[in-house]
Write a protein that holds these residues in place. Structure first.
Motif, mmCIF file in Angstrom:
data_model
loop_
_atom_site.group_PDB
_atom_site.id
_atom_site.type_symbol
_atom_site.label_atom_id
_atom_site.label_comp_id
_atom_site.label_asym_id
_atom_site.label_seq_id
_atom_site.Cartn_x
_atom_site.Cartn_y
_atom_site.Cartn_z
ATOM 1 N N SER A 1 56.123 35.890 -53.434
ATOM 2 C CA SER A 1 56.237 35.950 -51.983
ATOM 3 C C SER A 1 56.661 34.611 -51.393
ATOM 4 C CB SER A 1 54.890 36.366 -51.380
ATOM 5 O OG SER A 1 53.924 35.345 -51.561
ATOM 6 N N ARG A 2 57.232 33.715 -52.197
ATOM 7 C CA ARG A 2 57.696 32.445 -51.654
ATOM 8 C C ARG A 2 58.754 32.702 -50.578
ATOM 9 N NH1 ARG A 2 58.096 30.279 -57.770
ATOM 10 N NH2 ARG A 2 55.939 29.531 -57.997
ATOM 11 N N ARG A 3 58.536 32.061 -49.417
ATOM 12 C CA ARG A 3 59.342 32.440 -48.247
ATOM 13 C C ARG A 3 60.140 31.265 -47.683
ATOM 14 N NH1 ARG A 3 58.798 36.850 -44.875
ATOM 15 N NH2 ARG A 3 59.570 36.635 -42.745
ATOM 16 N N SER A 4 59.604 30.056 -47.769
ATOM 17 C CA SER A 4 60.271 28.895 -47.188
ATOM 18 C C SER A 4 60.177 27.730 -48.154
ATOM 19 C CB SER A 4 59.640 28.523 -45.834
ATOM 20 O OG SER A 4 58.235 28.349 -45.970
ATOM 21 N N LEU A 5 61.076 26.772 -47.978
ATOM 22 C CA LEU A 5 61.194 25.671 -48.928
ATOM 23 C C LEU A 5 61.620 24.427 -48.178
ATOM 24 C CD1 LEU A 5 61.506 24.522 -51.886
ATOM 25 C CD2 LEU A 5 63.858 25.371 -51.796
ATOM 26 N N MET A 6 60.973 23.286 -48.496
ATOM 27 C CA MET A 6 61.407 21.982 -48.012
ATOM 28 C C MET A 6 61.309 20.998 -49.162
ATOM 29 S SD MET A 6 59.931 19.246 -45.302
ATOM 30 C CE MET A 6 59.055 18.495 -46.647
ATOM 31 N N ALA A 7 62.415 20.390 -49.549
ATOM 32 C CA ALA A 7 62.452 19.462 -50.678
ATOM 33 C C ALA A 7 62.693 18.052 -50.163
ATOM 34 C CB ALA A 7 63.550 19.867 -51.661
ATOM 35 N N GLU A 8 61.844 17.108 -50.605
ATOM 36 C CA GLU A 8 62.050 15.699 -50.287
ATOM 37 C C GLU A 8 62.940 15.048 -51.346
ATOM 38 O OE1 GLU A 8 58.331 13.839 -48.444
ATOM 39 O OE2 GLU A 8 57.515 15.466 -49.680
ATOM 40 N N THR B 1 69.561 38.475 -56.749
ATOM 41 C CA THR B 1 68.448 38.585 -55.799
ATOM 42 C C THR B 1 68.801 37.881 -54.500
ATOM 43 O OG1 THR B 1 67.464 36.607 -56.758
ATOM 44 C CG2 THR B 1 66.720 38.723 -57.619
ATOM 45 N N PRO B 2 68.177 38.253 -53.377
ATOM 46 C CA PRO B 2 68.491 37.630 -52.086
ATOM 47 C C PRO B 2 68.107 36.162 -52.054
ATOM 48 C CG PRO B 2 67.327 39.713 -51.788
ATOM 49 C CD PRO B 2 67.230 39.383 -53.241
ATOM 50 N N VAL B 3 68.966 35.341 -51.482
ATOM 51 C CA VAL B 3 68.680 33.925 -51.263
ATOM 52 C C VAL B 3 67.882 33.811 -49.970
ATOM 53 C CG1 VAL B 3 69.664 31.657 -50.795
ATOM 54 C CG2 VAL B 3 70.698 33.137 -52.528
ATOM 55 N N THR B 4 66.674 33.279 -50.092
ATOM 56 C CA THR B 4 65.806 33.133 -48.925
ATOM 57 C C THR B 4 66.070 31.829 -48.192
ATOM 58 O OG1 THR B 4 64.117 34.371 -50.137
ATOM 59 C CG2 THR B 4 63.403 33.187 -48.165
ATOM 60 N N THR B 5 66.257 30.740 -48.948
ATOM 61 C CA THR B 5 66.451 29.418 -48.347
ATOM 62 C C THR B 5 67.503 28.656 -49.136
ATOM 63 O OG1 THR B 5 64.130 29.354 -47.657
ATOM 64 C CG2 THR B 5 65.323 27.265 -47.659
ATOM 65 N N LEU B 6 68.325 27.905 -48.404
ATOM 66 C CA LEU B 6 69.346 27.041 -48.991
ATOM 67 C C LEU B 6 69.221 25.707 -48.272
ATOM 68 C CD1 LEU B 6 71.560 27.516 -51.134
ATOM 69 C CD2 LEU B 6 73.149 27.959 -49.259
ATOM 70 N N THR B 7 68.877 24.620 -49.002
ATOM 71 C CA THR B 7 68.613 23.349 -48.332
ATOM 72 C C THR B 7 68.955 22.195 -49.258
ATOM 73 O OG1 THR B 7 66.932 22.071 -47.140
ATOM 74 C CG2 THR B 7 66.208 23.259 -49.099
ATOM 75 N N LEU C 1 76.073 26.500 -46.245
ATOM 76 C CA LEU C 1 75.834 25.064 -46.351
ATOM 77 C C LEU C 1 77.092 24.384 -46.886
ATOM 78 C CD1 LEU C 1 73.614 22.861 -46.067
ATOM 79 C CD2 LEU C 1 73.075 23.253 -48.473
ATOM 80 N N TRP C 2 77.504 23.296 -46.208
ATOM 81 C CA TRP C 2 78.636 22.481 -46.662
ATOM 82 C C TRP C 2 78.064 21.303 -47.445
ATOM 83 C CZ3 TRP C 2 83.667 22.432 -47.402
ATOM 84 C CH2 TRP C 2 84.357 21.207 -47.486
ATOM 85 N N VAL D 1 67.642 25.984 -53.957
ATOM 86 C CA VAL D 1 67.831 27.403 -53.659
ATOM 87 C C VAL D 1 66.502 28.119 -53.895
ATOM 88 C CG1 VAL D 1 69.151 29.479 -54.169
ATOM 89 C CG2 VAL D 1 70.195 27.218 -54.493
ATOM 90 N N LEU D 2 66.044 28.869 -52.908
ATOM 91 C CA LEU D 2 64.879 29.735 -53.047
ATOM 92 C C LEU D 2 65.366 31.173 -53.025
ATOM 93 C CD1 LEU D 2 61.844 30.387 -53.127
ATOM 94 C CD2 LEU D 2 61.792 30.112 -50.637
ATOM 95 N N ALA D 3 65.158 31.879 -54.145
ATOM 96 C CA ALA D 3 65.636 33.260 -54.251
ATOM 97 C C ALA D 3 64.767 34.009 -55.250
ATOM 98 C CB ALA D 3 67.096 33.297 -54.700
ATOM 99 N N GLY D 4 64.325 35.213 -54.867
ATOM 100 C CA GLY D 4 63.539 36.038 -55.779
ATOM 101 C C GLY D 4 62.264 35.384 -56.252
ATOM 102 N N GLY D 5 61.665 34.531 -55.437
ATOM 103 C CA GLY D 5 60.451 33.831 -55.832
ATOM 104 C C GLY D 5 60.700 32.623 -56.705
ATOM 105 N N ALA D 6 61.949 32.347 -57.095
ATOM 106 C CA ALA D 6 62.277 31.207 -57.948
ATOM 107 C C ALA D 6 62.891 30.095 -57.109
ATOM 108 C CB ALA D 6 63.238 31.615 -59.063
ATOM 109 N N VAL D 7 62.560 28.853 -57.483
ATOM 110 C CA VAL D 7 63.168 27.683 -56.865
ATOM 111 C C VAL D 7 64.090 27.042 -57.895
ATOM 112 C CG1 VAL D 7 62.758 25.415 -55.862
ATOM 113 C CG2 VAL D 7 61.180 27.294 -55.375
ATOM 114 N N THR D 8 65.361 26.833 -57.521
ATOM 115 C CA THR D 8 66.343 26.256 -58.439
ATOM 116 C C THR D 8 66.996 25.064 -57.764
ATOM 117 O OG1 THR D 8 66.773 28.464 -59.326
ATOM 118 C CG2 THR D 8 68.348 26.736 -59.874
#
Length: 1012
Positions: free
Chosen positions: A304-311, A261-267, A225-226, A276-283
């Protein structure tokens, strides 16, 4: 192999490079400043949340991807289908019904202006606002891992190979390596990460190596992500950042992930925060520093958090691997100390003191600093009493009103007020002379601060409970009771607005800045008293409930707590009775794992909600509940028309207009308001003028059905509301229905002329015949009419006889239970009318009679003698009761009497006459003298209960009294005396609850001897 040549505008001039360098410097300076003075991290776990699973409409538990479209609908990609969602109903798209979807496994969603791109397991699809369309040949790309749209609106696709879609043509870069793991765009230039961690840019169809040196090829980069002029890289071991202008290895971002831990989502969200969604944590990061965090917990769902969408920081969505969808939002209401000592902490009251804000609970007194609670006085010291009222006197001593008396804390010791031992204390306040006033379930008491002696005041005027106090003008006080509002001025107590309040139980009093007095009641809404003017607001006026627990004024709003949460409203000036704006600030959605639950404002205390600084504090069944008075202004509900269906076929309006053919007369129109938190509270209505000009309320249903619509121009309108008073802007659909040929004006005129001529000829022909038949028909009609009248008279008599039989006991001739059910509404309505008269003492007696040792009569003398005894009892009841009273055989040897009387004394006299009549009329059989036990209760019950469940509650109480008589030796009467503070449940509370109340002194059974 051919190489696709792509012409891209690099747009990187010397000026832009300088600007880019300045941005990076500013970013690094800001990052350094934040690291030197880190801000407090927002705890997202305190947010409100709601979850959806298969039970709520998801086609499958695993949520792979989330996105919102231009209309505000949430799109959910699962492994079992695609979902469009506005908050209530989930519209599911599957390949069987939508062939454009090559697979039901949805891997990626990406919004690009008005379009929504959908990557399935097998192909690429786009949604144009009305239908799904497949991208030709996209199934040849393989599994799609990433989508990105550049500044020119072109879609870049990372699958087994890189490709680009310009809306018409799909171009695949087959000559490029196929081992790319991540894709991102910088303007119109795509950047890629290969399997070894090297970064590449694609310029003019050729790959160019960037200067990034990835130190660990085994640490695979999965997202790129830029943002903020820095590259952010999500890898298998956490989050990294790299500045494009410098060479070298990327820097690990400490704190962005819970360890390596692996980064699942970057948005990114709309304001530009990095999520950032990684290891079940949202940061959430801002300029590289942690701004907010939702940590993982022990629940499988969180891990088991897998996907993330932040408004934005106030709203974000999380999809799970096995637990569906969750929506988190920043609620103005939060909970402190929900448990203590392993059980829920019941908060009854609050008080502002020299020691800060204190809370009275069922586990002692606690001190609150705004963010946490600490125990001040524990339960053992209070002898396990619940603290229902708190007061600090002028000497700094703390007074505690409890469920069984008053205690004062002086110099580290608790001292009781002996005269109030065992009395439920609702409220405490100070008089002008410094003495303490206690509002209790047994009336108003004055306590001498020095001697702790208590004196009951105004025993005759306040025979019931005193609920709350509020300061009036000067040194005077307002006193709220379970029988209305009073004004206390020294030794003078005068009633206020009793007619307007209807003698209601007052639960809250506050004086507005306008000088008007605002009064909250238990079941009769909110009242404003301004001089002689009176205004009232109830649920029918727009309030969420008729019961109010506390009222406060702040920031131009009136804040109220009630059984299910917190709301605020604005009053219109003058005598306008319409309610101004109303907003549900917090609502408890009910029990269940799918909701966050802050069981607010339970009514444990009366008028115990208090404003303290920036917060409104409310009583709660689980800790202190805090609501910020700086809550966001209410947002208007946004309506949308979801679907128009004719004959099972979905129709697609264009720009809010829809033209229908001559045979498309039956429509099904679904509509909905955007609401993802508590959509079950919304109400809907619709209309379609001129065909249906009036609004039609549908409550929770948001679908309209029309049949045989006329051929004309119509306008469909739908609205939503929280309270049934304030309605949203309407969603509108303009319809035009073309007429059939047979409905054209020329055709209708021709048919009218033909029909007119035919009718005239037939009329003349038939006229002569009809005249001859008229006389015969008239005679036959008269004969049939008379026979029908006689048959109807017989049928009416038979129906009346059957109705009476269905309401009558065949053995005794008394009425039965069904008759009671029919009479309850009329009995309660009559009682309300009689009690509305000034000085009225009318009551409705509920007497339950059970014959003593009746089973022995049946066993010894036989059932014939037993039946004769029951007939004799019925005769005895008829000799005693008046015409307006009702005698019912309740079952077996039990009889129920509903007696209208002018007080408890009259009911006791009636009971004595009943015992005497039984001795005369029920003793003429072989069984000899017959006695009975009797339990009685008078309505209204405690707290003035006269709702539709009052009779059921009274019968349960009478039955409790009857068995008390049985246990005391039989052949007597027992009368129930119920404390005014007791609130009965809708259908009574049961024998076990009655026993508990009796043990606590809140319920007493008075045994009455059978005196003449």
């Amino acid at each position: 192999m051919p190489v696709w040549q792509v012409t891209l505008h690099e747009g990187v001039t010397g000026v832009t490079r300088l600007i880019d360098l300045l941005r990076r410097v500013i970013f690094l300076l800001a990052l350094g400043a934040m690291q030197l003075a880190p801000a407090q991290v927002i705890g997202l776990e305190r947010y409100g949340y709601r979850s959806w699973s298969v039970e709520q409409g998801l086609p499958q538990l695993t949520v792979e991807t989330l996105q919102k479209d231009a209309a505000g609908a949430l799109w959910i990609g699962t492994q079992g289908g695609l979902v469009r969602f506005y908050g209530s109903d989930m519209e599911v798209f599957r390949s069987a019904q939508a062939p454009a979807l090559g697979s039901n496994w949805i891997r990626k969603l990406l919004r690009a202006g008005p379009l929504m791109y959908i990557a399935t397991q097998k192909n690429l699809v786009w949604w144009d606002g009305s239908a799904l369309h497949a991208v030709p040949d996209s199934e040849q790309l393989g599994v799609i891992r990433e989508l990105a749209v550049d500044d020119a609106g072109q879609l870049w696709i990372l699958a087994d190979r890189l490709a680009r879609w310009d809306g018409k043509h799909l171009r695949s870069f087959d000559a490029l390596p196929h081992d790319f793991s991540a894709l991102a765009l910088q303007g119109r230039i795509p950047f890629l990460i290969d399997g070894q961690g090297a970064m590449w840019s694609l310029r003019n169809g050729q790959l160019q190596r960037a200067g990034m040196a990835w130190p660990d090829p085994g640490n695979r980069i999965s997202s790129l992500l830029w943002h903020e002029s820095v590259w952010w890289l999500g890898s298998a071991r956490g989050l990294y950042r790299w500045s494009e202008g410098g060479n070298g290895a990327p820097q690990f971002v400490a704190g962005a992930t819970p360890g390596p831990t692996p980064v699942t989502t970057l948005t990114l969200d709309q304001p530009g925060h990095l999520w950032v969604l990684a290891g079940g944590a949202v940061t959430v990061l801002q300029h590289g520093a942690v701004l907010a965090r939702l940590p993982p917990d022990d629940r499988t769902a969180a891990k088991s958090r897998r996907s993330l969408m932040a408004e934005n920081l106030g709203s974000f969505w999380v999809g799970g691997l096995s637990d569906g969808l969750s929506h988190y939002w920043q609620s103005p209401t939060m909970q402190l100390q929900p448990e203590a000592n392993g059980r829920p902490l019941h908060v009854w009251s609050y008080a502002r003191t020299s020691q800060g804000l204190l809370a009275g609970t069922d586990q002692g007194v606690w001190r609150i600093d705004g963010e946490r609670m600490q125990p001040l006085l524990d339960q053992p010291a209070l002898e396990h009493r619940s603290v229902q009222a708190l007061l600090e006197d002028r000497d700094g001593h703390l007074w505690l009103g409890t469920g069984s008396g008053v205690l004062v804390w002086r110099q580290g010791q608790l001292q009781p007020v002996a005269a109030l031992d065992g009395v439920v204390v609702h409220s405490l306040t100070l008089q002008a002379d410094g003495q303490v006033l206690a509002g209790t379930a047994q009336g108003l008491y004055q306590i001498d601060r020095a001697t702790r002696q208590a004196l009951r005041l105004f025993r005759e005027q306040l025979p019931g409970g005193v609920t709350t106090f509020a300061p009036a003008s000067g040194q005077t006080l307002w006193v709220g009771s379970d029988r209305g509002l009073w004004h206390l001025d020294g030794a003078m107590l005068t009633p206020r607005a009793q007619t307007a309040l209807g003698g209601a139980m007052v639960t809250a009093i506050t004086t507005l800045k306008s000088g008007a007095l605002l009064v909250g009641t238990y079941q009769r809404g909110v009242h404003e008293l301004a001089g002689d003017a009176h205004r009232q607001w109830t649920q029918g006026s727009g309030l969420p409930a008729d019961g109010v627990f506390s009222l406060n004024e702040a920031n131009g709003w009136v804040w109220a707590t009630f059984a299910d949460g917190v709301y605020r409203f604005q009053l219109r000036p003058g005598a306008e009775r319409a309610l101004g704006a109303m907003q549900l600030v917090h609502i408890d959605p009910g029990a269940g794992d799918s909701h966050s639950r802050i069981r607010c404002c339970n009514g444990l205390g009366r008028d115990k909600g208090v404003l303290d600084g920036q917060y409104l504090w409310a009583a709660s069944l689980a800790g202190a509940v805090r609501t910020t008075i700086a809550a966001p202004e209410p947002q208007a509900l946004r309506m949308v028309l979801r679907k128009v269906v004719n004959g099972g076929q979905a129709l697609q309006p264009r720009d809010g207009k829809l033209a229908l053919g001559p045979d498309q007369r039956d429509l099904e129109i679904s509509f909905e308001a955007h609401e993802y938190r508590v959509p079950q509270l919304l109400q809907y209505r619709y209309r379609m003028p001129p065909f249906q000009p009036d609004w039609r309320l549908t409550d929770k249903r948001h679908i309209a059905y029309f049949t045989n619509l006329p051929p004309q121009a119509l306008r469909f309108e739908a609205q939503a509301s929280w309270d049934g008073v304030h309605w949203s802007e309407a969603a509108v659909l303009d319809l035009t229905i073309r007429p059939r040929f047979t409905e054209e004006p020329l055709f209708l005129l021709l048919m009218l002329l033909v029909a007119g001529g035919s009718v005239y000829g037939l009329f003349q022909l038939r006229l002569r015949r009809l005249k001859g038949q008229s006389r015969r028909l008239q005679q036959e009609v008269e004969r049939q009419t008379e026979a029908l009248r006689q048959a109807n008279d017989g049928l009416a008599a038979l129906n009346q006889s059957l109705e009476q039989a269905s309401l009558t006991d065949p053995l005794t001739g008394l009425r039965n239970r069904r008759y009671v059910q029919q009479q309850v509404p009329a009995l309660l309505a009559g009682l309300r009318r009689r009690r509305a008269q000034p000085g009225a003492t009318a009551v409705l007696g509920v007497l339950l009679i059970d014959l003593d040792h009746f089973k022995q009569i049946n066993d010894r003398f036989g059932h014939d003698v037993g039946d004769a005894v029951l007939v004799g009892v019925a005769t005895a009841l008829r000799t005693v009761l008046r015409g307006e009273d009702h005698a019912v055989r309740w079952g077996g040897e039990e009889f129920l009497l509903l007696v209208q009387a002018n007080g408890a004394q009259e009911l006791q006299q009636m009971a004595r006459r009943l015992h005497a009549a039984l001795a005369v009329h029920a003793a003429g059989t072989a069984a000899g003298p017959v006695t009975a036990s009797l339990g009685m209760v008078s309505l209204p019950l405690a707290g003035g209960q006269l709702d539709d469940d009052a009779i059921a509650s009274a019968i349960q109480l009478a039955d409790f009294a009857l068995y008390a008589v049985k246990e005391a030796g039989r052949n007597a009467s027992g009368s129930v005396d119920l404390d005014a503070s007791v609130v009965l449940a809708g259908h009574g509370s049961g024998a076990e609850q009655f026993k508990a109340w009796a043990a606590a002194g809140w319920l007493r059974v008075e045994l009455l001897p059978n005196l003449p």
